[in-house]
Design an enzyme around this catalytic site. Sequence first.
Site, PDB file in Angstrom:
ATOM      1  CE  LYS A   1      -4.219  -2.111   1.543  1.00  0.00           C
ATOM      2  NZ  LYS A   1      -3.820  -3.543   1.810  1.00  0.00           N
TER       3      LYS A   1
HETATM    4  C1  PLP Z   1      -4.508  -4.620   1.383  1.00  0.00           C
HETATM    5  C2  PLP Z   1      -3.767  -5.894   1.346  1.00  0.00           C
HETATM    6  C3  PLP Z   1      -4.154  -6.943   0.507  1.00  0.00           C
HETATM    7  C4  PLP Z   1      -5.396  -6.867  -0.353  1.00  0.00           C
HETATM    8  O1  PLP Z   1      -5.271  -5.914  -1.379  1.00  0.00           O
HETATM    9  P1  PLP Z   1      -6.589  -5.360  -2.107  1.00  0.00           P
HETATM   10  O2  PLP Z   1      -6.095  -4.301  -3.023  1.00  0.00           O
HETATM   11  O3  PLP Z   1      -7.456  -4.819  -1.019  1.00  0.00           O
HETATM   12  O4  PLP Z   1      -7.213  -6.508  -2.807  1.00  0.00           O
HETATM   13  C5  PLP Z   1      -3.371  -8.071   0.476  1.00  0.00           C
HETATM   14  N1  PLP Z   1      -2.268  -8.189   1.252  1.00  0.00           N
HETATM   15  C6  PLP Z   1      -1.869  -7.215   2.076  1.00  0.00           C
HETATM   16  C7  PLP Z   1      -0.660  -7.418   2.898  1.00  0.00           C
HETATM   17  C8  PLP Z   1      -2.590  -6.028   2.148  1.00  0.00           C
HETATM   18  O5  PLP Z   1      -2.181  -5.046   2.957  1.00  0.00           O
END
Ligand code: PLP
Length: 462
Positions: free
Chosen positions: A112
């Site tokens: 993210k």
């Molecule tokens: C947010 C997240 C996901 C899922 O990603 P999306 O874009 O919400 O599908 C998977 N793994 C981790 C470690 C995350 O932080």
Amino acid sequence: MKYISTRGSAPELSFEEAMLTGLARDGGLYVPAEIPQMDPDDIAALAGLSYEETAFRVMRPFVGDCFSDQEFRAAIDRAYAGFGHAARAPLVQLAPNHFLLELFHGPTLAFKDFAMQLIGQLFQVALERRAERVTIVGATSGDTGSAAIEAFKGLNNVDVFILFPHGRVSEVQRRQMTTPTETNVHALAVDGDFDDCQAALKAMFNDFAFRDGVRLAGVNSINWARVLAQVVYYFSSAVSLGAPHRKISFTVPTGNFGDIFAGYIAKRMGLPVERLVVATNQNDILHRCLSGQGYHKGPTQPSISPSMDIQVSSNFERALFDAYGRDGSAVAQLMEELAAGGFDVSQGALEFLREQFQSGRASEDETLATITDTLHTSTELLCPHSAVGVKVANDLRDPAVPMIALATAHPAKFPAAVEQASGRHPALPPRMSDLYDRPERVHRIANDLDALKNHIRGHIAK
Ligand SMILES: *Cc1c(COP(=O)(O)O)cnc(C)c1O
């Protein structure tokens, strides 16, 4: 470049407006009115470029004239300067034709950061130019919140409030949200689960008096600018394995469908993608939906991959919009049914979705076994989310086509599960090794919309 809502009745916005607002006023999500194309020569020309230059070329057409080239390049450079790896998103090989894309070298150790660091910089530029201030409210299953706090802390034209489910995030995730000392960041521990936090956030956006009164801005994965930033690493990784001369497949550990949707956008732009695989944990509503069982909510089952513990996968609405021929009223109807429990997908829409996406799920035991096996066969220590991806990638990959599984978090973010599977305690990178010693600052709050709104109104800088 104009952005339109998936529910068809909100005003069209520019990139900057869509970024600053987050959710559309009709409850929908913004998508580009058309998808810019990169032809094979444009894609081939990315070979050997830095991550930042690749990012500039891939994202530039979506931004329109909102930022000058110089502003946009500078924002990209600042966004990725704090990453702990020169490649930003390095690829490692797990097995013949099976690769792992490490997306966890940013400041909060999850993918993210790729999007959040960039939109922090872009918000700063846009708000300064407009002489405006906004209140960012986000809901998090753990990683979004820490990434948002890290990206926006200390910026002088934003207040940040992050709602997380009390007791349902890992200690590292919680500490990353509660230990920053900047006074413009507020961590709120809500007595509820992630879907409750997300529902409260949506309700705040749909309360226009509150929304306008505090100048609410959303940076959850529904924010188009976040999806866009994630498109970049599909291009950078595919090109380093031979695209556009060769097709590449991806498997994506999926929760809110933002990351995999970015892969879909890359494909729609012209990247030759063979398979896009949605990998879910035991909360497998997306896998069931893509298997033809409709989209019907059940209770969330807490898992060792908590960032994917989800029933309402917000960005799936963007895929549904395309699957229903970009008919906003059809999507609005489905979302109404979802509020009452779920919906069935029409035959035509299901065919479209199954052409674009494959899917699989990993149980808790399979996830732990994948951490163990991958450590033995490749020396790579996976976090549980990444392990869900590797497991499903192993099940569904075609040995003749390179498969890239996205590693979405660093193992040290989820030490308990990693240690249970591997017997190894994953260490935090040195730059954050004092995380467990820093004092925490958090406000525990009831799962109650009015309480949340009052708290936010009372704590924004005037
Ligand atoms: C947010 C997240 C996901 C899922 O990603 P999306 O874009 O919400 O599908 C998977 N793994 C981790 C470690 C995350 O932080």
